[in-house]
Motif scaffolding. Structure first.
Motif, PDB file in Angstrom:
ATOM      1  N   UNK A 338       0.824  -1.213   0.000  1.00  0.00           N
ATOM      2  CA  UNK A 338       0.000   0.000   0.000  1.00  0.00           C
ATOM      3  C   UNK A 338       0.857   1.263   0.000  1.00  0.00           C
ATOM      4  N   UNK A 339       2.165   1.109  -0.219  1.00  0.00           N
ATOM      5  CA  UNK A 339       3.097   2.240  -0.188  1.00  0.00           C
ATOM      6  C   UNK A 339       3.580   2.576  -1.590  1.00  0.00           C
ATOM      7  N   UNK A 340       3.875   3.857  -1.803  1.00  0.00           N
ATOM      8  CA  UNK A 340       4.410   4.327  -3.074  1.00  0.00           C
ATOM      9  C   UNK A 340       5.915   4.522  -2.951  1.00  0.00           C
ATOM     10  N   UNK A 341       6.670   3.957  -3.907  1.00  0.00           N
ATOM     11  CA  UNK A 341       8.126   4.087  -3.928  1.00  0.00           C
ATOM     12  C   UNK A 341       8.513   4.947  -5.132  1.00  0.00           C
ATOM     13  N   UNK A 342       9.214   6.034  -4.884  1.00  0.00           N
ATOM     14  CA  UNK A 342       9.526   7.001  -5.944  1.00  0.00           C
ATOM     15  C   UNK A 342      10.546   6.438  -6.923  1.00  0.00           C
ATOM     16  N   UNK A 343      10.249   6.596  -8.206  1.00  0.00           N
ATOM     17  CA  UNK A 343      11.151   6.207  -9.284  1.00  0.00           C
ATOM     18  C   UNK A 343      11.538   7.432 -10.101  1.00  0.00           C
ATOM     19  N   UNK A 344      12.663   7.316 -10.787  1.00  0.00           N
ATOM     20  CA  UNK A 344      13.067   8.311 -11.789  1.00  0.00           C
ATOM     21  C   UNK A 344      13.230   7.577 -13.110  1.00  0.00           C
ATOM     22  N   UNK A 345      12.515   8.031 -14.120  1.00  0.00           N
ATOM     23  CA  UNK A 345      12.598   7.414 -15.437  1.00  0.00           C
ATOM     24  C   UNK A 345      13.820   7.924 -16.180  1.00  0.00           C
ATOM     25  N   UNK A 346      14.451   7.031 -16.927  1.00  0.00           N
ATOM     26  CA  UNK A 346      15.564   7.441 -17.782  1.00  0.00           C
ATOM     27  C   UNK A 346      15.012   8.236 -18.957  1.00  0.00           C
ATOM     28  N   UNK A 347      15.604   9.380 -19.226  1.00  0.00           N
ATOM     29  CA  UNK A 347      15.187  10.182 -20.375  1.00  0.00           C
ATOM     30  C   UNK A 347      15.737   9.574 -21.659  1.00  0.00           C
ATOM     31  N   UNK A 348      15.080   9.877 -22.742  1.00  0.00           N
ATOM     32  CA  UNK A 348      15.535   9.355 -24.020  1.00  0.00           C
ATOM     33  C   UNK A 348      14.386   9.236 -24.997  1.00  0.00           C
ATOM     34  N   UNK A 349      14.641   8.591 -26.111  1.00  0.00           N
ATOM     35  CA  UNK A 349      13.655   8.444 -27.186  1.00  0.00           C
ATOM     36  C   UNK A 349      12.795   7.212 -26.945  1.00  0.00           C
ATOM     37  N   UNK A 350      11.504   7.372 -27.142  1.00  0.00           N
ATOM     38  CA  UNK A 350      10.564   6.261 -26.988  1.00  0.00           C
ATOM     39  C   UNK A 350       9.648   6.222 -28.197  1.00  0.00           C
ATOM     40  N   UNK A 351       9.584   5.089 -28.876  1.00  0.00           N
ATOM     41  CA  UNK A 351       8.679   4.962 -30.018  1.00  0.00           C
ATOM     42  C   UNK A 351       7.248   4.860 -29.510  1.00  0.00           C
ATOM     43  N   UNK A 352       6.374   5.715 -30.036  1.00  0.00           N
ATOM     44  CA  UNK A 352       4.975   5.699 -29.644  1.00  0.00           C
ATOM     45  C   UNK A 352       4.171   4.772 -30.550  1.00  0.00           C
ATOM     46  N   UNK A 353       4.348   4.892 -31.858  1.00  0.00           N
ATOM     47  CA  UNK A 353       3.673   3.981 -32.776  1.00  0.00           C
ATOM     48  C   UNK A 353       4.445   3.920 -34.084  1.00  0.00           C
ATOM     49  N   UNK A 354       4.112   2.921 -34.875  1.00  0.00           N
ATOM     50  CA  UNK A 354       4.716   2.751 -36.192  1.00  0.00           C
ATOM     51  C   UNK A 354       3.624   2.373 -37.162  1.00  0.00           C
ATOM     52  N   UNK A 355       3.558   3.080 -38.296  1.00  0.00           N
ATOM     53  CA  UNK A 355       2.512   2.798 -39.278  1.00  0.00           C
ATOM     54  C   UNK A 355       2.555   1.333 -39.702  1.00  0.00           C
ATOM     55  N   UNK A 356       1.366   0.749 -39.809  1.00  0.00           N
ATOM     56  CA  UNK A 356       1.275  -0.635 -40.244  1.00  0.00           C
ATOM     57  C   UNK A 356       1.396  -1.645 -39.126  1.00  0.00           C
ATOM     58  N   UNK A 357       1.677  -1.176 -37.897  1.00  0.00           N
ATOM     59  CA  UNK A 357       1.749  -2.087 -36.756  1.00  0.00           C
ATOM     60  C   UNK A 357       0.608  -1.748 -35.806  1.00  0.00           C
ATOM     61  N   UNK A 358      -0.007  -2.781 -35.250  1.00  0.00           N
ATOM     62  CA  UNK A 358      -1.247  -2.577 -34.514  1.00  0.00           C
ATOM     63  C   UNK A 358      -1.204  -3.140 -33.094  1.00  0.00           C
TER      64      UNK A 358
END
Length: 378
Positions: A338-358
């Motif tokens: 029931x506890x929240x543990x703080x994280x830090x995400x690594x910055x960088x490029x993330x692919x959101x979507x690609x045409x033709x892929x579902x």
């Protein structure tokens, strides 16, 4: 004469959007004075709503434009720094306030000519600042008019739901009143059940958090519809569609979004846990040699960081598109019991979507927001 705002402060302002105010003394315009005219402004915040205790968070001394006889001051950056939402208690049964998400602020202003102030400060009426904002193309969009309340989520209102997931809502009421929480369950056989839970009174523009306790249902669940009733205005509804992914790798992430709320998502992909260690080595005197149990080098300044590779599992393109907000704000928490543990995400490029892929999924690299210098028995 007092220095006043040309246009009153907005009733509530999204602090990630620009807020530039203009001031003037209409009865004594700056262009008609001898000497250099400036406006002196103090920005104050009320850390506890309704306390009438004000804290100075910004001071400005800005020149007048002699064409318009107005001086302008930019306020939103200082307001952002003064807003810091508190984390909720994920075990509380009743409505919880969210201090720090919305605060009152006001201005004190007076003119200064050749370094000498003209009279006393004139204090404006209070207005509200909200730690929220719009995307670039929607800056200035009205998020509240006509609504009974706003769910403080930037995820799609129709989203997947894991049976182990804790549902936590954060809400900005637009109208005051005594709402009820309505949970409509639709079962796989097409029948349904509605439960209505009375809540405590709420005040307009004072945000609150609520943990949703799902009833024990006698039939297999297909989806849930959750909304609030009893407040004047149009109501939003959240739909939770039960995921068929029942693998044993479930985790839950909470994250701050661009409406200032705490959103959450279920993770159903296989995650990885990683330890990164760092330290330094000191080479001691090499002669005369010591035995192999001692050596001539020492490790010191040792520390470790525990990190993760987190995988969401398959989700819709609308859901994965909305998770750009999580990486933008980068205030993320891993639910541990029931506890929240703080994280830090690594910055960088993330692919959101690609045409033709579902098929869509998200992979995140993250680390705990602290370093370890010792480990306890686990």
């Amino acid at each position: 004469m007092p220095t006043a705002l040309v246009t009153p402060l907005p009733t509530i302002h999204t602090a990630y959007d620009p807020l530039i105010v203009a001031l003037q003394d209409a009865s004594d315009p700056a262009s008609g004075r001898e000497g250099q005219s400036q406006v002196e402004v103090q920005l104050e915040i009320e850390d506890t709503l309704g306390s009438d205790e004000w804290r100075l968070i910004g001071e400005y001394l800005n020149p007048y434009d002699y064409t318009s006889d107005e001086a302008k001051v930019t306020l939103h950056k200082a307001l952002q720094g003064a807003l810091s939402p508190a984390l909720p208690d994920l075990e509380a049964a009743a409505i919880q306030p969210i201090p720090g998400l919305v605060k009152n602020y006001r201005l004190k202003a007076r003119d200064v000519v050749d370094g000498d102030p003209l009279g006393e400060f004139n204090t404006t009426s209070a207005a509200k600042a909200w730690l929220a904002g719009n995307s670039y193309m929607n800056i200035g969009q009205d998020l509240l008019t006509g609504k009974a309340y706003l769910f403080l989520t930037t995820r799609p209102l129709i989203r997947r739901f894991h049976p182990l997931e804790l549902i936590h809502l954060q809400v900005l009421p637009v109208a005051s009143g005594t709402p009820s929480l309505r949970i409509k369950a639709t079962f796989k056989d097409g029948s349904d059940q509605t439960d209505v839970i009375a809540l405590d009174p709420v005040t307009a523009l004072v945000p609150f958090a609520l943990n949703v306790s799902i009833p024990a249902y006698p039939k297999p669940l297909a989806y849930l519809e959750i909304d609030l009733t009893g407040l004047t205005g149009s109501a939003e509804m959240l739909t939770y569609r039960l995921t068929d992914n029942r693998n044993p790798y479930f985790r839950q992430l909470f994250f701050r979004n661009s409406l200032g709320g705490l959103d959450h998502i279920p993770l159903t992909g296989k995650s990885e846990e990683i330890q990164d260690t760092s330290g330094e080595t000191l080479a001691a005197q090499e002669f005369p040699p010591t035995d192999a149990q001692v050596g001539n080098s020492r490790a010191y300044n040792q520390s470790a960081t525990d990190s993760f590779i987190l995988r969401s599992g398959w989700m819709s393109k609308y859901e994965i598109n909305s998770l750009r907000d999580m990486r933008l704000r980068n205030e993320v928490y891993l639910l541990d019991g029931s506890e929240l543990r703080r994280l830090i995400l690594a910055n960088g490029t993330q692919q959101i979507k690609k045409d033709g892929e579902f098929l869509f999924a998200l992979e995140l690299s993250a680390q705990y927001a602290w370093s370890e210098y010792a480990y306890s028995r686990s």
